[in-house]
Design a protein around this motif. Structure first.
Motif, short mmCIF file in Angstrom:
data_model
loop_
_atom_site.label_atom_id
_atom_site.label_comp_id
_atom_site.label_asym_id
_atom_site.label_seq_id
_atom_site.Cartn_x
_atom_site.Cartn_y
_atom_site.Cartn_z
N GLY A 1 31.86 1.70 -2.81
CA GLY A 1 32.27 2.37 -1.58
C GLY A 1 31.55 3.70 -1.38
N ALA A 2 31.37 4.45 -2.46
CA ALA A 2 30.68 5.74 -2.38
C ALA A 2 29.21 5.53 -2.05
CB ALA A 2 30.84 6.51 -3.68
N VAL A 3 28.60 4.54 -2.69
CA VAL A 3 27.19 4.25 -2.43
C VAL A 3 26.99 3.85 -0.97
CG1 VAL A 3 25.28 2.68 -2.95
CG2 VAL A 3 26.69 3.59 -4.81
N ASN A 4 27.88 3.02 -0.45
CA ASN A 4 27.78 2.60 0.96
C ASN A 4 27.98 3.77 1.91
OD1 ASN A 4 27.34 -0.04 0.19
ND2 ASN A 4 29.48 -0.66 0.43
N PHE A 5 28.93 4.67 1.58
CA PHE A 5 29.16 5.84 2.43
C PHE A 5 27.93 6.72 2.48
CE2 PHE A 5 30.19 10.38 2.57
CZ PHE A 5 30.74 10.46 3.83
N ILE A 6 27.33 6.96 1.31
CA ILE A 6 26.13 7.80 1.26
C ILE A 6 25.00 7.17 2.07
CG2 ILE A 6 24.30 8.65 -0.26
CD1 ILE A 6 26.45 9.03 -2.42
N PHE B 1 25.77 7.50 5.77
CA PHE B 1 25.62 8.89 6.18
C PHE B 1 24.15 9.24 6.36
CE2 PHE B 1 25.06 13.41 5.17
CZ PHE B 1 26.01 14.01 5.99
N GLU B 2 23.33 8.83 5.39
CA GLU B 2 21.90 9.12 5.46
C GLU B 2 21.27 8.48 6.69
OE1 GLU B 2 20.46 7.67 1.74
OE2 GLU B 2 21.08 9.47 0.62
N GLN B 3 21.67 7.25 7.00
CA GLN B 3 21.10 6.55 8.15
C GLN B 3 21.50 7.22 9.46
OE1 GLN B 3 18.84 3.87 7.94
NE2 GLN B 3 18.58 4.66 10.02
N HIS C 1 16.53 13.67 18.47
CA HIS C 1 16.04 15.00 18.85
C HIS C 1 14.52 15.09 18.79
CE1 HIS C 1 19.86 17.33 19.13
NE2 HIS C 1 20.31 16.36 18.36
N GLY C 2 13.87 13.97 18.57
CA GLY C 2 12.41 13.98 18.50
C GLY C 2 11.88 14.68 17.26
N ALA C 3 12.71 14.77 16.23
CA ALA C 3 12.31 15.45 15.00
C ALA C 3 11.71 14.45 14.02
CB ALA C 3 13.51 16.15 14.37
N ASP C 4 10.93 15.00 13.10
CA ASP C 4 10.31 14.17 12.06
C ASP C 4 11.24 13.94 10.88
OD1 ASP C 4 7.51 14.01 13.19
OD2 ASP C 4 7.73 16.19 13.04
N GLY C 5 12.32 14.72 10.83
CA GLY C 5 13.24 14.58 9.71
C GLY C 5 14.47 15.43 9.90
N VAL C 6 15.36 15.40 8.91
CA VAL C 6 16.60 16.16 8.97
C VAL C 6 16.84 16.79 7.60
CG1 VAL C 6 17.98 14.13 8.35
CG2 VAL C 6 19.07 16.06 9.51
N ILE C 7 17.38 18.01 7.63
CA ILE C 7 17.82 18.68 6.41
C ILE C 7 19.31 18.95 6.56
CG2 ILE C 7 17.63 20.72 4.94
CD1 ILE C 7 14.75 20.96 5.68
N MET D 1 12.28 8.91 2.68
CA MET D 1 12.01 8.41 4.03
C MET D 1 13.03 7.34 4.39
SD MET D 1 9.50 10.19 5.12
CE MET D 1 9.13 9.28 6.65
N ARG D 2 13.47 7.38 5.66
CA ARG D 2 14.39 6.36 6.17
C ARG D 2 13.92 5.94 7.56
NH1 ARG D 2 19.18 4.34 5.13
NH2 ARG D 2 20.12 4.70 3.09
N GLY D 3 13.29 4.79 7.61
CA GLY D 3 12.83 4.27 8.89
C GLY D 3 11.85 5.18 9.60
N GLY D 4 10.93 5.77 8.85
CA GLY D 4 9.93 6.65 9.44
C GLY D 4 10.40 8.08 9.63
N VAL D 5 11.65 8.38 9.27
CA VAL D 5 12.20 9.74 9.39
C VAL D 5 12.53 10.25 7.98
CG1 VAL D 5 14.13 11.12 10.26
CG2 VAL D 5 13.16 9.30 11.68
N ARG D 6 12.16 11.49 7.69
CA ARG D 6 12.45 12.04 6.38
C ARG D 6 13.89 12.56 6.33
NH1 ARG D 6 10.19 12.85 1.86
NH2 ARG D 6 8.15 12.20 2.63
N TYR D 7 14.65 12.04 5.38
CA TYR D 7 16.02 12.48 5.16
C TYR D 7 16.03 13.39 3.93
CZ TYR D 7 20.84 12.48 3.56
OH TYR D 7 22.09 12.88 3.12
N ILE D 8 16.51 14.63 4.14
CA ILE D 8 16.54 15.62 3.07
C ILE D 8 17.96 16.18 2.96
CG2 ILE D 8 15.60 17.81 2.22
CD1 ILE D 8 13.15 17.27 4.05
N ASN D 9 18.53 16.10 1.77
CA ASN D 9 19.86 16.68 1.55
C ASN D 9 19.74 17.72 0.44
OD1 ASN D 9 22.69 17.01 0.55
ND2 ASN D 9 23.09 15.44 2.09
#
Length: 279
Positions: free
Chosen positions: A183-188, A191-193, A202-208, A219-227
């Motif tokens: 459940g935790a893995v699926n939530f994470i 959330f990332e997606q 927002h036309g951004a290349d990624g999110v922090i 990377m997630r679908g061409g967008v950089r996900y940073i936490n």
């Protein structure tokens, strides 16, 4: 003051991103953060939410040891010396969202920001709680989860004291659960997606972002996900090098295990209160 084995030379970056420090709680690894801030400078520092835990202080009463004050003073000192500091509030310090655009001692409050790296990448900076359906639609459940998290940290402290006596390294129950419990893995993953999709809107290349206490740079679908992770368990930060390269720093892995135990033990001197509250 906590001493760690580290390069004494201060490292300079273009930008540092920190989140989920949770000042005002005994779980905050304030001593380790002070050491990190002492050894790392940047032109800009982003505080990406849950810096001060107003939820916990409101529920349990005021808790503010000297080390927590030292963190604030260290940040203010950097601001006075010319570091630009931008505070993007989260759900635990959401009261600051009413003060966006206001400066406090050189620290500017913004609801969210669109940051551009040195190499021209646009990154949406946001805490992320706005996309947590539990926080948004079931706040009572979010507060209950916060109490459960406090209980887990209390148990984690005693578990690691036993490990220390056996000569074993620090081990995080919460971090293990996030990686192993389905459940935790699926939530994470969800959330990332969602956050990656928001950046794309927002036309951004990624999110922090922060919020879920799970550091990442992928990377997630061409967008950089940073936490950015957190400064309760993992003690992680995101830094941008002068050339725009983004790096995840796991500070807990750059210090002796003994130092991590000492810091956690020091910040939990009134853990009996936590146990009573949870009960």
């Amino acid at each position: 003051m906590l001493k760690v084995q580290a390069d004494p030379v201060t490292k300079s970056y273009r930008t540092i991103f920190l989140s989920d420090i949770h000042l005002g709680t005994p779980d905050c690894q304030a001593d380790l953060l002070i050491e990190f801030l002492r050894q790392h400078d940047a032109e800009t520092i982003y505080l990406v939410g849950d810096i001060v835990d107003c939820w916990r202080m409101k529920r349990r009463g005021f808790y503010w040891p000297q080390s927590h004050n030292d963190v604030v003073q260290k940040l203010l000192r950097k601001a006075r010396k010319g570091t630009r500091i931008i505070y993007v509030p989260g759900n635990h310090d959401e009261l600051l969202r009413d003060y966006q655009g206001v400066h406090f001692g050189g620290i500017e409050v913004r609801e969210r920001d669109l940051f551009e790296t040195a190499d021209g990448k646009r990154l949406l900076v946001i805490h992320g709680d706005e996309f947590d359906m539990v926080v948004m639609n079931h706040r009572w459940l979010a507060h209950l989860g916060d109490i459960a998290y406090g209980m887990a940290m209390w148990a984690n402290k005693w578990h690691n004291r036993a490990r220390k006596l056996l000569g074993l390294e620090y081990w995080s129950i919460s971090r293990w659960a996030k990686l192993k419990v389905k459940g935790a893995v699926n939530f994470i993953s969800d959330f990332e997606q969602v956050l990656a999709d928001e950046a794309r809107k927002h036309g951004a290349d990624g999110v922090i972002c922060g919020h879920i206490h799970h550091a990442a740079n992928e990377m997630r679908g061409g967008v950089r996900y940073i936490n950015t992770g957190d400064w309760v368990e993992s003690c992680t930060a995101i830094v941008e090098h002068p050339d725009g390269r983004i790096e995840l720093i796991d500070w807990s892995r750059r210090i002796p295990a003994k130092a991590a135990f000492q810091a956690q033990s020091k910040e939990h001197h009134h853990d009996a209160d936590i146990h009573n509250e949870a009960a």
